[in-house]
Design a protein around this motif. Sequence first.
Motif, mmCIF file in Angstrom:
data_model
loop_
_atom_site.group_PDB
_atom_site.id
_atom_site.type_symbol
_atom_site.label_atom_id
_atom_site.label_comp_id
_atom_site.label_asym_id
_atom_site.label_seq_id
_atom_site.Cartn_x
_atom_site.Cartn_y
_atom_site.Cartn_z
ATOM 1 N N MET A 81 0.847 -1.508 0.287
ATOM 2 C CA MET A 81 -0.049 0.209 -0.019
ATOM 3 C C MET A 81 0.859 1.403 -0.303
ATOM 4 O O MET A 81 0.874 2.092 -0.552
ATOM 5 C CB MET A 81 -0.830 0.330 1.036
ATOM 6 C CG MET A 81 -2.272 1.143 1.596
ATOM 7 S SD MET A 81 -3.091 1.487 -0.066
ATOM 8 C CE MET A 81 -4.377 -0.301 -0.150
ATOM 9 N N PRO A 82 2.496 1.777 0.761
ATOM 10 C CA PRO A 82 2.387 2.493 0.531
ATOM 11 C C PRO A 82 3.529 2.594 -0.441
ATOM 12 O O PRO A 82 3.078 4.367 -1.394
ATOM 13 C CB PRO A 82 3.675 2.678 1.982
ATOM 14 C CG PRO A 82 3.347 1.294 2.640
ATOM 15 C CD PRO A 82 2.330 0.545 1.785
ATOM 16 N N ALA A 83 4.034 1.856 -1.446
ATOM 17 C CA ALA A 83 3.888 2.059 -2.473
ATOM 18 C C ALA A 83 3.307 2.492 -3.660
ATOM 19 O O ALA A 83 3.299 3.502 -4.621
ATOM 20 C CB ALA A 83 4.768 0.858 -3.471
ATOM 21 N N GLY A 87 2.943 6.358 -5.684
ATOM 22 C CA GLY A 87 2.435 5.750 -7.107
ATOM 23 C C GLY A 87 1.648 6.986 -7.323
ATOM 24 O O GLY A 87 1.380 7.852 -8.756
ATOM 25 N N ASP A 88 0.421 7.026 -6.926
ATOM 26 C CA ASP A 88 -1.096 8.081 -7.015
ATOM 27 C C ASP A 88 -0.441 9.329 -6.801
ATOM 28 O O ASP A 88 -0.948 9.752 -7.264
ATOM 29 C CB ASP A 88 -1.930 6.966 -6.277
ATOM 30 C CG ASP A 88 -2.779 6.018 -6.247
ATOM 31 O OD1 ASP A 88 -2.460 4.947 -6.884
ATOM 32 O OD2 ASP A 88 -2.678 5.579 -4.946
ATOM 33 N N ARG A 89 0.402 9.653 -5.937
ATOM 34 C CA ARG A 89 0.732 10.708 -5.819
ATOM 35 C C ARG A 89 1.758 11.632 -6.947
ATOM 36 O O ARG A 89 1.230 12.805 -7.179
ATOM 37 C CB ARG A 89 1.945 10.811 -4.541
ATOM 38 C CG ARG A 89 2.094 12.338 -3.723
ATOM 39 C CD ARG A 89 2.731 12.581 -2.725
ATOM 40 N NE ARG A 89 2.821 11.020 -1.905
ATOM 41 C CZ ARG A 89 3.843 11.278 -0.988
ATOM 42 N NH1 ARG A 89 4.658 11.488 -1.250
ATOM 43 N NH2 ARG A 89 4.241 9.446 -0.981
ATOM 44 N N TYR A 90 2.334 10.243 -7.445
ATOM 45 C CA TYR A 90 3.569 11.068 -8.391
ATOM 46 C C TYR A 90 3.077 10.755 -9.826
ATOM 47 O O TYR A 90 3.081 10.724 -11.379
ATOM 48 C CB TYR A 90 4.554 10.687 -8.909
ATOM 49 C CG TYR A 90 5.777 11.145 -7.665
ATOM 50 C CD1 TYR A 90 5.924 12.797 -7.627
ATOM 51 C CD2 TYR A 90 5.489 10.620 -6.110
ATOM 52 C CE1 TYR A 90 6.573 12.929 -6.494
ATOM 53 C CE2 TYR A 90 6.348 11.254 -5.279
ATOM 54 C CZ TYR A 90 6.891 12.123 -5.265
ATOM 55 O OH TYR A 90 7.880 13.140 -4.556
ATOM 56 N N PRO A 93 0.602 4.641 -12.431
ATOM 57 C CA PRO A 93 -1.418 4.037 -12.379
ATOM 58 C C PRO A 93 -0.391 3.265 -11.479
ATOM 59 O O PRO A 93 0.578 2.645 -11.299
ATOM 60 C CB PRO A 93 -1.061 3.414 -13.824
ATOM 61 C CG PRO A 93 -0.064 4.113 -15.039
ATOM 62 C CD PRO A 93 1.060 5.000 -13.973
ATOM 63 N N ARG A 94 -1.412 2.636 -10.774
ATOM 64 C CA ARG A 94 -0.956 2.005 -9.645
ATOM 65 C C ARG A 94 -0.962 0.416 -10.153
ATOM 66 O O ARG A 94 -0.252 0.336 -8.811
ATOM 67 C CB ARG A 94 -2.698 1.407 -8.978
ATOM 68 C CG ARG A 94 -2.235 0.881 -7.432
ATOM 69 C CD ARG A 94 -4.275 0.565 -7.156
ATOM 70 N NE ARG A 94 -4.959 1.995 -6.323
ATOM 71 C CZ ARG A 94 -4.496 2.490 -4.883
ATOM 72 N NH1 ARG A 94 -3.921 1.176 -4.352
ATOM 73 N NH2 ARG A 94 -4.731 3.765 -4.403
ATOM 74 N N ILE A 95 -0.592 -0.211 -11.348
ATOM 75 C CA ILE A 95 -0.933 -1.157 -11.629
ATOM 76 C C ILE A 95 1.148 -1.421 -11.563
ATOM 77 O O ILE A 95 1.363 -2.515 -11.105
ATOM 78 C CB ILE A 95 -1.571 -1.945 -12.921
ATOM 79 C CG1 ILE A 95 -1.859 -3.386 -13.434
ATOM 80 C CG2 ILE A 95 -1.472 -1.465 -13.872
ATOM 81 C CD1 ILE A 95 -1.889 -4.036 -12.312
ATOM 82 N N VAL A 96 1.230 -0.051 -11.881
ATOM 83 C CA VAL A 96 3.048 0.072 -12.541
ATOM 84 C C VAL A 96 3.366 -0.062 -11.188
ATOM 85 O O VAL A 96 4.291 -0.774 -11.192
ATOM 86 C CB VAL A 96 2.578 1.253 -13.613
ATOM 87 C CG1 VAL A 96 4.535 1.073 -13.477
ATOM 88 C CG2 VAL A 96 2.255 0.979 -14.925
#
Length: 112
Positions: A81-83, A87-90, A93-96
Motif C-alpha cells: 500500500m505505501p508504494a 505512485g498515486d501521488r506522482y 498507475p497503480r498497476i505499474v
Amino acid sequence: MLATVHDCSICAGPSCEDARDIHSRGRIGVDEGVIISTNGAVSWATIGRIVVAGFGIWVVMETWRIWLLLLTAAIVAAAIMPAARWGDRYRIPRIVAVSGVYLGGAFQGCTQ
C-alpha cells in the motif's frame, strides 16, 4: 441470591410473598446471562449456543488453508500500500507501482 423486593414475570409483582418459595425450589435462576435452574440443569438455549460454537470451530478448522491464504494476501496488500500511494501521488498507475514492487522483490530474491 434472593432479594426481598424483586420484579420477575413469574411472581407478577414487585414484592411477592411467594418469590422466595418459587426461587428456592429451583425453578428459576440466572447466572451471568445463561438461564439455569438451581439444580444444575442447563437451558436449551445454552446447549444450542454450544452446538453453534462447535460447528463454527469445525468450519474454521476445515477451511484453515483458505484463511491462511486470505491472511497472507492481506499482509502483502498492506505491505504494498505505501508504494501504491506513492505512485498515486506522482500520477503513476497503480498497476505499474504494484508490479514494480513485485518485480523488485523478485529481483532481490534472485540476487541472494
